[in-house]
Design a protein around this motif. Sequence first.
Motif, PDB file in Angstrom:
ATOM      1  N   ASN A  34       0.832  -1.177   0.017  1.00 19.93           N
ATOM      2  CA  ASN A  34      -0.076  -0.093  -0.046  1.00 19.93           C
ATOM      3  C   ASN A  34       0.657   1.277   0.071  1.00 19.93           C
ATOM      4  N   GLY A  35       1.958   1.249  -0.787  1.00 25.81           N
ATOM      5  CA  GLY A  35       2.761   2.384  -0.787  1.00 25.81           C
ATOM      6  C   GLY A  35       3.748   2.735   0.320  1.00 25.81           C
ATOM      7  N   VAL A  36       3.952   1.802   1.364  1.00 25.40           N
ATOM      8  CA  VAL A  36       4.853   1.955   2.321  1.00 25.40           C
ATOM      9  C   VAL A  36       5.716   0.677   2.631  1.00 25.40           C
ATOM     10  N   ARG A  37       6.925   0.810   3.056  1.00 23.79           N
ATOM     11  CA  ARG A  37       7.855  -0.361   3.202  1.00 23.79           C
ATOM     12  C   ARG A  37       7.870  -0.867   4.679  1.00 23.79           C
ATOM     13  N   LEU A  38       7.261  -2.021   4.846  1.00 25.36           N
ATOM     14  CA  LEU A  38       6.874  -2.795   5.827  1.00 25.36           C
ATOM     15  C   LEU A  38       8.055  -3.613   6.350  1.00 25.36           C
ATOM     16  N   GLN A  39       8.630  -3.724   7.574  1.00 23.67           N
ATOM     17  CA  GLN A  39       9.670  -4.524   8.040  1.00 23.67           C
ATOM     18  C   GLN A  39       9.053  -5.744   8.659  1.00 23.67           C
ATOM     19  N   TYR A  40       9.855  -6.683   8.562  1.00 22.53           N
ATOM     20  CA  TYR A  40       9.364  -7.962   9.363  1.00 22.53           C
ATOM     21  C   TYR A  40      10.494  -9.025   9.265  1.00 22.53           C
ATOM     22  N   GLY A  86      11.806   3.336  10.983  1.00 21.55           N
ATOM     23  CA  GLY A  86      11.800   3.926   9.598  1.00 21.55           C
ATOM     24  C   GLY A  86      11.079   4.954   9.604  1.00 21.55           C
ATOM     25  N   PRO A  87      11.301   5.904   8.213  1.00 17.13           N
ATOM     26  CA  PRO A  87      10.699   7.040   8.041  1.00 17.13           C
ATOM     27  C   PRO A  87       9.245   7.097   7.664  1.00 17.13           C
ATOM     28  N   TRP A  88       8.621   8.014   8.208  1.00 11.75           N
ATOM     29  CA  TRP A  88       7.262   7.877   7.721  1.00 11.75           C
ATOM     30  C   TRP A  88       6.876   8.585   6.332  1.00 11.75           C
ATOM     31  N   LYS A  89       5.975   8.167   5.585  1.00 14.14           N
ATOM     32  CA  LYS A  89       5.576   8.991   4.214  1.00 14.14           C
ATOM     33  C   LYS A  89       4.677  10.018   4.351  1.00 14.14           C
ATOM     34  N   ASP A  90       4.139  10.368   5.435  1.00 12.17           N
ATOM     35  CA  ASP A  90       3.172  11.343   5.960  1.00 12.17           C
ATOM     36  C   ASP A  90       3.467  11.746   7.364  1.00 12.17           C
ATOM     37  N   PHE A  95      -2.864   6.768  10.367  1.00 11.11           N
ATOM     38  CA  PHE A  95      -2.933   5.770  11.604  1.00 11.11           C
ATOM     39  C   PHE A  95      -4.347   5.579  11.866  1.00 11.11           C
ATOM     40  N   SER A  96      -4.477   4.228  11.672  1.00  9.61           N
ATOM     41  CA  SER A  96      -6.014   3.754  12.039  1.00  9.61           C
ATOM     42  C   SER A  96      -5.967   2.302  11.843  1.00  9.61           C
TER      43      SER A  96
END
Length: 301
Positions: A34-40, A86-90, A95-96
């Motif tokens: 969804n347009g963000v990088r998620l770490q795992y 990590g950085p935020w895109k906004d 956030f929800s």
Amino acid sequence: MRPKRLTAIVPLLLCLLIPSTAMSGPAVKEVEVNGVRLQYWDQGSGEPVIIVHGVISDHRAWEPIRDEIAKKYRFIALTQRYFGTGPWKDDGKEFSVATFADDLAKFITSLDAGPVHLVRWSFGGQVATTAAVNNPSLIRSLILYEATAISVLPPGSAEGKAAREDRGRIFAPAAAASKAGDPVKATRLLLESVFQLPPGGSDREPQAFQTMWDDNARTTPLVFAAPPPPDITCDVLKNFTQPTLVMRGEKTQPSYVMIHEAISKCVPGTVQIVLPNVNHDGPVRDPAAFSVAVIEFLSKR
């Protein structure tokens, strides 16, 4: 169904013995969702078990149980957007619970891992439940530890009123500190309240966890400003048929007990477990007992 109490408990509090450098884990992977990088973290093999944290934490919260689960399953610990380092895109405007639930479903799909066993804690339980009822084909089984799905208790009911009053009491000090512009203090007050620590008690927890909490303090104002989550009512849960385990701590606050009991009554065939001598902190206060409960439940699915 009567709660099942674990009889084989390792009394040593493993999480309190973790040195500050221990929360390194396997190499952190990333995927775009969804347009963000998620770490795992991704460790082990076999049936996938996706484990997701609650508020003011990230995938590092699961370090105490990582190796034990990965011995038998593919252990995947996700850091949700905005959490971690990590950085935020906004500025946090997305956030929800609805956002996180959609991210989780897309994450499972992106790994081509479904259906998965889904394990969630606290705020993560609200996210997991939302994702599960919206995407049941992706879920093999659901494990919730003290989910914050308070909408399962009708606000006009006696239990609903009592649970909301209890949660107001729990969160009031942290909310006030957040409103005053001190997210680090708000984070520590929130932890001390939900984990039933004495004032300043978070300063005596393992340094690795303190670092993780402080790294995530920037999310605390977002927690209090977030829009209401989607309603997860009993009628919704009655239609969820995947195997479900709900757990809580023996010494937890009344609101978590009431939510636990309500979910257990609403989801067909729910298995209940009460972890002795812990509260909302169960997964890290007694990781051995938590791991035993998860593995025993999954072994029968």
